[in-house]
Design an enzyme around this catalytic site. Structure first.
Site, PDB file in Angstrom:
ATOM      1  N   SER A  48       0.438 -10.986   3.599  1.00  0.00           N
ATOM      2  CA  SER A  48      -0.711 -11.454   2.549  1.00  0.00           C
ATOM      3  C   SER A  48      -0.845 -13.001   3.033  1.00  0.00           C
ATOM      4  O   SER A  48      -0.114 -13.455   3.479  1.00  0.00           O
ATOM      5  CB  SER A  48      -0.122 -11.147   1.426  1.00  0.00           C
ATOM      6  OG  SER A  48       1.015 -12.119   0.935  1.00  0.00           O
ATOM      7  N   ASP A  80      -2.928  -8.960   5.146  1.00  0.00           N
ATOM      8  CA  ASP A  80      -3.273  -8.502   4.025  1.00  0.00           C
ATOM      9  C   ASP A  80      -4.037  -9.275   3.234  1.00  0.00           C
ATOM     10  O   ASP A  80      -3.776 -10.583   3.155  1.00  0.00           O
ATOM     11  CB  ASP A  80      -1.829  -7.812   3.467  1.00  0.00           C
ATOM     12  CG  ASP A  80      -1.714  -6.675   2.680  1.00  0.00           C
ATOM     13  OD1 ASP A  80      -2.886  -6.066   2.470  1.00  0.00           O
ATOM     14  OD2 ASP A  80      -0.743  -6.446   1.963  1.00  0.00           O
ATOM     15  N   HIS A  81      -4.524  -8.450   2.101  1.00  0.00           N
ATOM     16  CA  HIS A  81      -5.443  -9.413   0.888  1.00  0.00           C
ATOM     17  C   HIS A  81      -5.896 -10.503   0.947  1.00  0.00           C
ATOM     18  O   HIS A  81      -5.309 -11.727   0.887  1.00  0.00           O
ATOM     19  CB  HIS A  81      -4.130  -9.218  -0.161  1.00  0.00           C
ATOM     20  CG  HIS A  81      -4.077  -7.932  -0.819  1.00  0.00           C
ATOM     21  ND1 HIS A  81      -4.970  -7.159  -1.334  1.00  0.00           N
ATOM     22  CD2 HIS A  81      -2.977  -7.237  -0.779  1.00  0.00           C
ATOM     23  CE1 HIS A  81      -4.708  -5.931  -1.714  1.00  0.00           C
ATOM     24  NE2 HIS A  81      -3.169  -5.799  -1.244  1.00  0.00           N
ATOM     25  N   ASP A 102     -10.354  -8.670   0.955  1.00  0.00           N
ATOM     26  CA  ASP A 102     -10.214  -8.005  -0.493  1.00  0.00           C
ATOM     27  C   ASP A 102     -11.138  -9.286  -1.442  1.00  0.00           C
ATOM     28  O   ASP A 102     -10.856 -10.155  -1.879  1.00  0.00           O
ATOM     29  CB  ASP A 102      -8.761  -8.412  -0.728  1.00  0.00           C
ATOM     30  CG  ASP A 102      -8.596  -7.932  -2.392  1.00  0.00           C
ATOM     31  OD1 ASP A 102      -9.686  -7.375  -2.646  1.00  0.00           O
ATOM     32  OD2 ASP A 102      -7.430  -7.835  -2.988  1.00  0.00           O
ATOM     33  N   GLY A 182       2.717  -3.572  -7.651  1.00  0.00           N
ATOM     34  CA  GLY A 182       4.001  -3.997  -8.193  1.00  0.00           C
ATOM     35  C   GLY A 182       4.688  -2.804  -8.901  1.00  0.00           C
ATOM     36  O   GLY A 182       4.275  -1.753  -9.067  1.00  0.00           O
ATOM     37  N   HIS A 215      -2.950   1.456  -1.470  1.00  0.00           N
ATOM     38  CA  HIS A 215      -2.031   0.070  -1.599  1.00  0.00           C
ATOM     39  C   HIS A 215      -1.264   0.295  -2.772  1.00  0.00           C
ATOM     40  O   HIS A 215      -1.589   1.423  -3.508  1.00  0.00           O
ATOM     41  CB  HIS A 215      -3.145  -1.078  -2.123  1.00  0.00           C
ATOM     42  CG  HIS A 215      -3.651  -1.882  -1.025  1.00  0.00           C
ATOM     43  ND1 HIS A 215      -3.308  -2.954  -0.477  1.00  0.00           N
ATOM     44  CD2 HIS A 215      -4.834  -1.395  -0.156  1.00  0.00           C
ATOM     45  CE1 HIS A 215      -4.046  -3.325   0.397  1.00  0.00           C
ATOM     46  NE2 HIS A 215      -4.861  -2.203   0.910  1.00  0.00           N
ATOM     47  N   THR A 240       6.910  -4.176  -2.892  1.00  0.00           N
ATOM     48  CA  THR A 240       7.878  -4.382  -3.997  1.00  0.00           C
ATOM     49  C   THR A 240       9.049  -3.839  -3.832  1.00  0.00           C
ATOM     50  O   THR A 240       9.984  -4.249  -4.039  1.00  0.00           O
ATOM     51  CB  THR A 240       7.196  -4.038  -5.558  1.00  0.00           C
ATOM     52  OG1 THR A 240       5.811  -4.625  -5.534  1.00  0.00           O
ATOM     53  CG2 THR A 240       8.121  -4.715  -6.707  1.00  0.00           C
TER      54      THR A 240
HETATM   55  O1  G3H Z   1      -0.533  -4.607  -0.067  1.00  0.00           O
HETATM   56  C1  G3H Z   1       0.581  -4.478  -0.328  1.00  0.00           C
HETATM   57  C2  G3H Z   1       0.867  -3.505  -1.163  1.00  0.00           C
HETATM   58  O2  G3H Z   1      -0.323  -2.806  -1.844  1.00  0.00           O
HETATM   59  C3  G3H Z   1       2.199  -3.186  -1.927  1.00  0.00           C
HETATM   60  O3  G3H Z   1       1.895  -2.878  -3.123  1.00  0.00           O
HETATM   61  O4  G3H Z   1       4.138  -3.944  -4.279  1.00  0.00           O
HETATM   62  O5  G3H Z   1       3.140  -2.007  -5.177  1.00  0.00           O
HETATM   63  O6  G3H Z   1       4.322  -1.622  -3.084  1.00  0.00           O
HETATM   64  P1  G3H Z   1       3.504  -2.432  -3.864  1.00  0.00           P
HETATM   65 ZN    ZN Z   2      -2.194  -4.061  -1.665  1.00  0.00          ZN
END
Ligand code: G3H
Ligand code: ZN
Length: 310
Positions: A48, A80-81, A102, A182, A215, A240
């Site tokens: 990210s 990512d994001h 995003d 999360g 995600h 997470t």
């Molecule tokens: O882009 C990263 C994720 O969407 C991870 O989500 O932390 O709930 O596994 P998470």
């Molecule tokens: Zn994500």
């Protein structure tokens, strides 16, 4: 299979999903790569904006490229994001295979405008880069949240998905289908699971006609993940769960040898802790059964699992 587009297509044809795991350091990267190598499955490494800031954009790109080349292995890198065009272009120039642009926090029409512009700009730098767009609201932060927010009113509809993909020309779409970023403490303890709207996923896949990413995969019910793949999810993001395992592994490594100061003697415990999660998730996403183990291996494995959670 050196191209992410091919890996995605193959995943769809064989009814599996690519595991996408975020990394912030070499411990996480080693765990992700060695799990994929053990299981012989392609894998997507995610970084990210914050993770890239810490590791260096060109530095993480060089590390992943070196793994792909040295081991001739299908390991891919995703930005990512990414919330700004500037940072998206920086990742594309560094050689990332894909970008999640995003703009989902913006009003829908503005999200469409900005994502469309990003797709055009990124493809002009690298025509084979894959661009993913996001719609709906699945919360932010791959961390442990005090309270689980109710995001049910922000679920993606099939018609929004169709409109978004047709107007932006994204290669991949990330919808809101019951997922969220999360975990709550209950999820970390395994007492509660995220549940997905499988019917909605199937309808969105039919309407959007592009691969879908899920995600916020941490803490999701295993059965729902399997059904989600069958319904049209081709990439699953997990962060997470890895971070929890990283912290627990690190604490266990430090506690095991209080006087040890040599990082490479402490950190393997953290790698092993994260690897238990990545192996288990990759097995699930790729329909690989856990091998039966003998008595001797059983004792070693139980000791490992007690140390490596969740
Ligand atoms: O882009 C990263 C994720 O969407 C991870 O989500 O932390 O709930 O596994 P998470
Ligand atoms: Zn994500």
């Amino acid at each position: 299979m050196r191209d992410l587009g091919n890996a995605l297509q193959l995943a769809r044809e064989t009814g599996v999903a690519l595991g996408h795991f975020n990394v912030s350091d070499l411990v996480l990267l080693k765990a992700v790569f060695s799990s994929a190598q053990d299981l012989k499955v392609p894998v997507l490494v995610g970084a990210s904006e914050g993770e890239r800031e810490f590791m260096g954009v060109r530095q993480i790109a060089a590390l992943v490229r070196s793994l792909r080349e040295e081991f001739d292995f299908p390991v891919f890198l995703n930005a990512d994001h990414t919330h700004s065009l500037e940072k998206a272009l920086e990742a594309a120039k560094a050689g990332f295979d894909s970008v999640v642009f995003d703009a989902s926090a913006l009003p829908f029409e503005q999200n469409i405008r900005e994502t469309k512009g990003a797709v055009e700009a990124l493809k002009s730098i690298n025509p084979s880069i894959l661009v993913e767009g996001e719609i709906g609201n699945i919360g932010t932060g791959s961390e442990i949240h005090e309270l689980a927010t109710d995001l049910s009113k922000y679920l993606t509809t099939p018609s929004e998905a169709k409109q978004f993909v047709e107007l932006t020309r994204v290669d991949v779409l990330a919808p809101a289908v019951g997922n969220m970023h999360g975990m709550s403490q209950e999820m970390v303890e395994g007492e509660k699971k995220k549940r997905l709207d499988i019917e909605r996923i199937a309808q969105i896949r039919t309407a959007a006609r592009v691969p879908l990413t899920l995600h916020g995969g941490s803490g999701t019910d295993d059965g729902d993940l399997v059904q989600a793949i069958a319904a049209g999810i081709s990439i699953i993001h997990i962060n997470t769960e890895l971070r929890v395992a990283w912290r627990r592994g690190l604490e266990a490594g430090l506690a095991a040898e209080p006087n040890q100061v040599v990082p490479y003697k402490i950190l393997p415990v953290a790698v092993e802790s994260v690897k238990q999660v990545t192996l288990s998730r990759l097995r699930l996403f790729n329909q690989i059964a856990k091998p039966a183990i003998g008595k001797k291996d059983m004792a070693a494995s139980t000791a490992r699992e007690q140390q490596a959670v969740p």
